[in-house]
Design a protein around this motif. Structure first.
Motif, PDB file in Angstrom:
ATOM      1  N   TRP A 274      -5.318   6.175   5.015  1.00  0.00           N
ATOM      2  CA  TRP A 274      -3.911   5.391   6.030  1.00  0.00           C
ATOM      3  C   TRP A 274      -3.882   4.060   5.678  1.00  0.00           C
ATOM      4  CZ3 TRP A 274      -0.480   7.236   9.164  1.00  0.00           C
ATOM      5  CH2 TRP A 274      -0.350   8.947   9.798  1.00  0.00           C
ATOM      6  N   LYS A 275      -2.759   2.950   5.361  1.00  0.00           N
ATOM      7  CA  LYS A 275      -2.562   2.413   5.287  1.00  0.00           C
ATOM      8  C   LYS A 275      -1.818   1.416   6.304  1.00  0.00           C
ATOM      9  CE  LYS A 275      -3.595   3.712   0.557  1.00  0.00           C
ATOM     10  NZ  LYS A 275      -3.902   3.643   0.016  1.00  0.00           N
ATOM     11  N   VAL A 276      -2.567   0.701   7.152  1.00  0.00           N
ATOM     12  CA  VAL A 276      -2.162   0.630   8.423  1.00  0.00           C
ATOM     13  C   VAL A 276      -2.637  -1.526   8.150  1.00  0.00           C
ATOM     14  CG1 VAL A 276      -2.403   0.537  10.879  1.00  0.00           C
ATOM     15  CG2 VAL A 276      -3.125   2.075   9.333  1.00  0.00           C
ATOM     16  N   HIS A 277      -1.019  -1.993   8.548  1.00  0.00           N
ATOM     17  CA  HIS A 277      -0.632  -3.605   8.415  1.00  0.00           C
ATOM     18  C   HIS A 277       0.234  -4.259   9.736  1.00  0.00           C
ATOM     19  CE1 HIS A 277      -1.148  -1.999   4.400  1.00  0.00           C
ATOM     20  NE2 HIS A 277      -0.261  -2.287   4.187  1.00  0.00           N
ATOM     21  N   SER A 278      -0.456  -5.265   9.540  1.00  0.00           N
ATOM     22  CA  SER A 278      -0.131  -5.845  10.567  1.00  0.00           C
ATOM     23  C   SER A 278       0.337  -7.510  10.365  1.00  0.00           C
ATOM     24  CB  SER A 278      -0.310  -5.767  12.307  1.00  0.00           C
ATOM     25  OG  SER A 278       0.120  -6.889  13.344  1.00  0.00           O
ATOM     26  N   MET A 279       1.217  -8.066  11.063  1.00  0.00           N
ATOM     27  CA  MET A 279       1.964  -9.243  10.553  1.00  0.00           C
ATOM     28  C   MET A 279       2.218 -10.268  11.788  1.00  0.00           C
ATOM     29  SD  MET A 279       4.648  -8.869   8.028  1.00  0.00           S
ATOM     30  CE  MET A 279       5.207 -10.659   8.362  1.00  0.00           C
ATOM     31  N   GLY A 280       1.997 -10.770  12.988  1.00  0.00           N
ATOM     32  CA  GLY A 280       2.804 -11.711  13.824  1.00  0.00           C
ATOM     33  C   GLY A 280       2.529 -13.387  13.739  1.00  0.00           C
TER      34      GLY A 280
END
Length: 332
Positions: A274-280
């Protein structure tokens, strides 16, 4: 010089196979949480003292870690050292391959770790699509486009995204990327929006552009429109970078994930992981900072629920986020 144009030393629901889009998984709240991974062989690097030196009125700290450098700089005493140390400690026990970019305008702090490594974007490309649409329309969207934009960002709806993706077109998206200084982002030649190649540094550049004051690329109203939709992301898609953020901060978030096909045997990093990303982006009161964490190699063990790798990546991101927020705002 603005933070948009500075070199910053410094996300959901799109599941796709190598050959074609696939159905998105269930919401994060329904997936089982895997057991914590055992520390890797390089975990001891987290306990090595970071190398620090003074530069002007600030401090820069670098720590060799898993074949790359965690580098932080700050004008706040010891913050660079503490961030470098805690990011390393957080990642030491994780099998995920991670990339990080952080900027904080208030304390003049930045951190990077493999920030120029390219990843399949999944849904974190969606704010870029909207930004490119606003850019070519001078901020004017039809009622239908506004409806699609909200579905794309707040609900991460892929059908709405592809309508807008086709409306903008790859040429105009590339033009926006060039104007925004997102020089290491590459549009997928086959036209799969979730296979756009992105970097943590470029995504942080986008966050800095959206929260800045430079009207060169997008004006204040256009930037506020995108940020408003990111603030309205539905509750079950607000994991990741916001974990541990100050309760009184305005939180703008976009996440993304995808699972590569297990038919790709040429690259062992793409065998069903899995490729899992987050930007905030975190604003309001005394807050003005952005965090991007991209991950891959979030494995799906044969004896576990199919979503286990996705949840593992989410846990990796949230561990990093908590360490960052805690160091930036220890009293919040």
């Amino acid at each position: 010089m603005t933070w948009v144009t500075m070199s910053i030393a410094v996300s959901l629901a799109f599941a796709i196979s190598v050959s074609a889009p696939t159905r998105e998984p269930a919401s994060p709240g329904t997936a089982p949480r895997p057991a914590s991974a055992a520390p890797s062989a390089s975990a001891s690097a987290a306990h090595a003292p970071p190398a620090s030196h003074q530069k002007g009125q600030g401090e820069t700290t670098a720590l060799p870690f898993k074949g790359a450098l965690i580098e932080c700089s700050s004008r706040k005493p010891r913050l660079a050292h503490d961030l470098t140390r805690d990011i390393a400690r957080t990642l030491a026990s994780r099998d995920s391959r991670a990339s990080i970019a952080l900027y904080d305008r208030t304390t003049r702090t930045s951190c990077t770790y493999r920030a120029d490594k390219r990843f399949d974007s999944a849904s974190i490309v969606k704010p870029t699509i909207l930004a490119a649409l606003l850019h070519i329309r001078d901020g004017y969207l039809t009622e239908e486009e506004q409806y699609l934009a909200r579905k794309m960002i707040a609900n991460s709806d892929n059908r709405s995204t592809y309508v807008l993706w086709d409306t903008v077109g790859p040429g105009n998206i590339q033009h926006f990327l060039d104007e925004a200084g997102m020089t290491n982002t590459a549009i997928d030649e086959a036209g799969f929006m979730g296979l756009t190649q992105v970097t943590a540094r470029d995504q942080a550049t986008l966050l800095a552009l959206l929260t800045g004051e430079d009207d060169t690329v997008l004006d204040e109203e256009e930037r506020a429109y995108i940020l408003g939709l990111m603030r309205d992301v539905q509750n079950d898609q607000r994991w990741g970078a916001p974990a541990g953020a100050p309760a009184d901060a305005a939180v703008q978030v976009k996440n993304g994930w995808l699972q590569r096909s297990d038919a790709n045997l040429r690259n062992p990093w793409d065998r069903g992981d899995w490729k899992v990303h987050s930007m905030g982006a975190f604003t309001g009161r005394a807050y003005n900072y952005g965090l991007v964490v991209l991950t891959e190699n979030n494995r799906v063990p044969e004896d576990r629920h199919p979503d286990a790798g996705w949840v593992y990546g989410m846990d990796t991101i949230e561990s990093v986020a908590r360490a960052v927020h805690r160091n930036l705002h220890p009293d919040r």
